[in-house]
Design a protein around this motif. Structure first.
Motif, PDB file in Angstrom:
ATOM      1  N   THR A  52       0.856  -1.183   0.000  1.00  0.00           N
ATOM      2  CA  THR A  52       0.000   0.000   0.000  1.00  0.00           C
ATOM      3  C   THR A  52       0.890   1.230   0.000  1.00  0.00           C
ATOM      4  O   THR A  52       2.033   1.178   0.453  1.00  0.00           O
ATOM      5  N   ASN A 111      -4.038   7.124  -0.441  1.00  0.00           N
ATOM      6  CA  ASN A 111      -5.366   7.433   0.117  1.00  0.00           C
ATOM      7  C   ASN A 111      -6.442   6.424  -0.248  1.00  0.00           C
ATOM      8  O   ASN A 111      -7.601   6.775  -0.401  1.00  0.00           O
ATOM      9  N   MET A 112      -6.092   5.163  -0.373  1.00  0.00           N
ATOM     10  CA  MET A 112      -7.101   4.158  -0.713  1.00  0.00           C
ATOM     11  C   MET A 112      -7.756   3.639   0.562  1.00  0.00           C
ATOM     12  O   MET A 112      -7.156   3.591   1.626  1.00  0.00           O
ATOM     13  N   THR A 113      -9.041   3.253   0.416  1.00  0.00           N
ATOM     14  CA  THR A 113      -9.795   2.696   1.532  1.00  0.00           C
ATOM     15  C   THR A 113     -10.544   1.460   1.058  1.00  0.00           C
ATOM     16  O   THR A 113     -11.234   1.496   0.039  1.00  0.00           O
ATOM     17  N   ALA A 146      -1.804  -0.941  -3.976  1.00  0.00           N
ATOM     18  CA  ALA A 146      -2.812   0.106  -3.860  1.00  0.00           C
ATOM     19  C   ALA A 146      -2.127   1.458  -3.742  1.00  0.00           C
ATOM     20  O   ALA A 146      -1.079   1.581  -3.102  1.00  0.00           O
ATOM     21  N   ALA A 168      -3.337   4.365   3.802  1.00  0.00           N
ATOM     22  CA  ALA A 168      -4.195   3.233   3.446  1.00  0.00           C
ATOM     23  C   ALA A 168      -5.075   2.847   4.632  1.00  0.00           C
ATOM     24  O   ALA A 168      -4.645   2.904   5.784  1.00  0.00           O
TER      25      ALA A 168
END
Length: 93
Positions: free
Chosen positions: A54, A79-81, A76, A58
């Protein structure tokens, strides 16, 4: 329940597992330079496969009676969720 195989964190890690939450990391998990947030609530499940990376900020959040499964060889971006609402499942990779 928490099962970790291999994890490398070069950032701030927030790990919150409540009561019957389940976390399993079966391979190498690496994170970027900033926050990594992992939350698994009552009855929630989070399973992360091998070679997952990530970037910055994350978040993995498995709500009660929900599951998130991240397969192997997944990357990923910033700022991925990954969020799984109560009673639902999320599968990636």
């Amino acid at each position: 329940n928490v099962t970790l195989s291999s994890a490398t964190f070069s950032c701030g890690l927030t790990l919150r597992i409540t009561s019957t939450g389940y976390l399993r990391i079966t391979g190498n998990l690496s994170s970027g330079n900033n926050n990594l947030n992992i939350e698994v609530q009552n009855g929630g499940r989070l399973e992360i496969g091998g070679n997952v990376s990530t970037n910055n900020n994350a978040t993995f959040s498995a709500q009660p009676n929900a599951q998130i499964t991240i397969g192997g060889n997944v990357s990923a971006g910033n700022n991925m969720t990954f969020f799984s609402a109560s009673g639902s499942d999320v599968n990636v990779g």
